[in-house]
Write a protein that holds these residues in place. Structure first.
Motif, PDB file in Angstrom:
ATOM      1  N   LEU A   1       0.827  -1.208   0.000  1.00  0.00           N
ATOM      2  CA  LEU A   1       0.000   0.000   0.000  1.00  0.00           C
ATOM      3  C   LEU A   1       0.861   1.258   0.000  1.00  0.00           C
ATOM      4  O   LEU A   1       0.550   2.238  -0.688  1.00  0.00           O
ATOM      5  N   GLY A   2       1.963   1.222   0.753  1.00  0.00           N
ATOM      6  CA  GLY A   2       2.870   2.368   0.784  1.00  0.00           C
ATOM      7  C   GLY A   2       3.513   2.626  -0.568  1.00  0.00           C
ATOM      8  O   GLY A   2       3.606   3.772  -1.011  1.00  0.00           O
TER       9      GLY A   2
ATOM     10  N   LEU B   1       1.693  11.313   2.399  1.00  0.00           N
ATOM     11  CA  LEU B   1       1.479  11.118   3.840  1.00  0.00           C
ATOM     12  C   LEU B   1       1.053   9.680   4.138  1.00  0.00           C
ATOM     13  O   LEU B   1       1.524   9.077   5.110  1.00  0.00           O
ATOM     14  N   LEU B   2       0.196   9.117   3.297  1.00  0.00           N
ATOM     15  CA  LEU B   2      -0.208   7.724   3.475  1.00  0.00           C
ATOM     16  C   LEU B   2       0.983   6.791   3.291  1.00  0.00           C
ATOM     17  O   LEU B   2       1.148   5.830   4.062  1.00  0.00           O
ATOM     18  N   ALA B   3       1.830   7.075   2.308  1.00  0.00           N
ATOM     19  CA  ALA B   3       3.026   6.256   2.104  1.00  0.00           C
ATOM     20  C   ALA B   3       3.928   6.312   3.336  1.00  0.00           C
ATOM     21  O   ALA B   3       4.453   5.283   3.778  1.00  0.00           O
ATOM     22  N   GLY B   4       4.094   7.487   3.902  1.00  0.00           N
ATOM     23  CA  GLY B   4       4.903   7.625   5.109  1.00  0.00           C
ATOM     24  C   GLY B   4       4.333   6.820   6.269  1.00  0.00           C
ATOM     25  O   GLY B   4       5.068   6.161   7.003  1.00  0.00           O
ATOM     26  N   PHE B   5       3.022   6.850   6.421  1.00  0.00           N
ATOM     27  CA  PHE B   5       2.353   6.074   7.467  1.00  0.00           C
ATOM     28  C   PHE B   5       2.601   4.580   7.263  1.00  0.00           C
ATOM     29  O   PHE B   5       2.954   3.855   8.207  1.00  0.00           O
ATOM     30  N   CYS B   6       2.410   4.121   6.032  1.00  0.00           N
ATOM     31  CA  CYS B   6       2.588   2.694   5.737  1.00  0.00           C
ATOM     32  C   CYS B   6       4.039   2.265   5.906  1.00  0.00           C
ATOM     33  O   CYS B   6       4.317   1.192   6.461  1.00  0.00           O
ATOM     34  N   PHE B   7       4.974   3.084   5.426  1.00  0.00           N
ATOM     35  CA  PHE B   7       6.393   2.724   5.535  1.00  0.00           C
ATOM     36  C   PHE B   7       6.857   2.725   6.992  1.00  0.00           C
ATOM     37  O   PHE B   7       7.717   1.934   7.365  1.00  0.00           O
TER      38      PHE B   7
END
Length: 131
Positions: free
Chosen positions: A10-11, A34-40
């Motif tokens: 997903l990230g 921001l979503l990528a940062g959360f997932c990573f």
């Protein structure tokens, strides 16, 4: 293990969509990054660190993590690009209910961006250290 793989996938997809949003008018960049940062952060410390050190994203992510806001030029650019891209989409679409749906989504996104605090521009601040 499966949760980590799903978050990593997903990230990566989110980051790719965010990068595509830099050049494509319909895709917003900031929410996807921001979503990528959360997932990573929950799946890959290496990619999380890379994202926070990337020249395109590091400052905005640092501002978001430290102060939950955006610098004024980025906020203005995000607002202008959001309004411009949704206006173009609304103009191109011929179905009335879809025009209304796009207008509602645009208003929600503009309201979200408008309410974000403005971070003082004190030159290049330190990069966010996720550890």
């Amino acid at each position: 293990m499966i949760k980590r793989s799903v978050l990593l996938g997903l990230g990566i997809v989110s980051l790719l969509l965010g990068m595509a949003g830099i050049v494509l008018p319909l895709l917003p960049t900031v929410p996807f990054v921001l979503l990528a940062g959360f997932c990573f952060a929950r799946s890959s410390p290496e990619l999380h660190r890379w994202l926070h050190q990337h020249p395109w994203f590091a400052q905005a992510l640092c501002d978001w993590h430290q102060q939950r806001g955006l610098r004024l030029p980025l906020k203005r650019r995000a607002l202008v690009m959001t309004i411009a891209s949704f206006s173009l989409s609304i103009w191109l679409v011929s179905v009335l209910w879809l025009k209304l749906f796009l207008a509602i989504i645009c208003l929600i996104l503009v309201a979200f961006l408008w309410r974000l605090p403005v971070v003082a521009n004190a030159g290049k601040s330190s990069v966010y250290d996720p550890e």
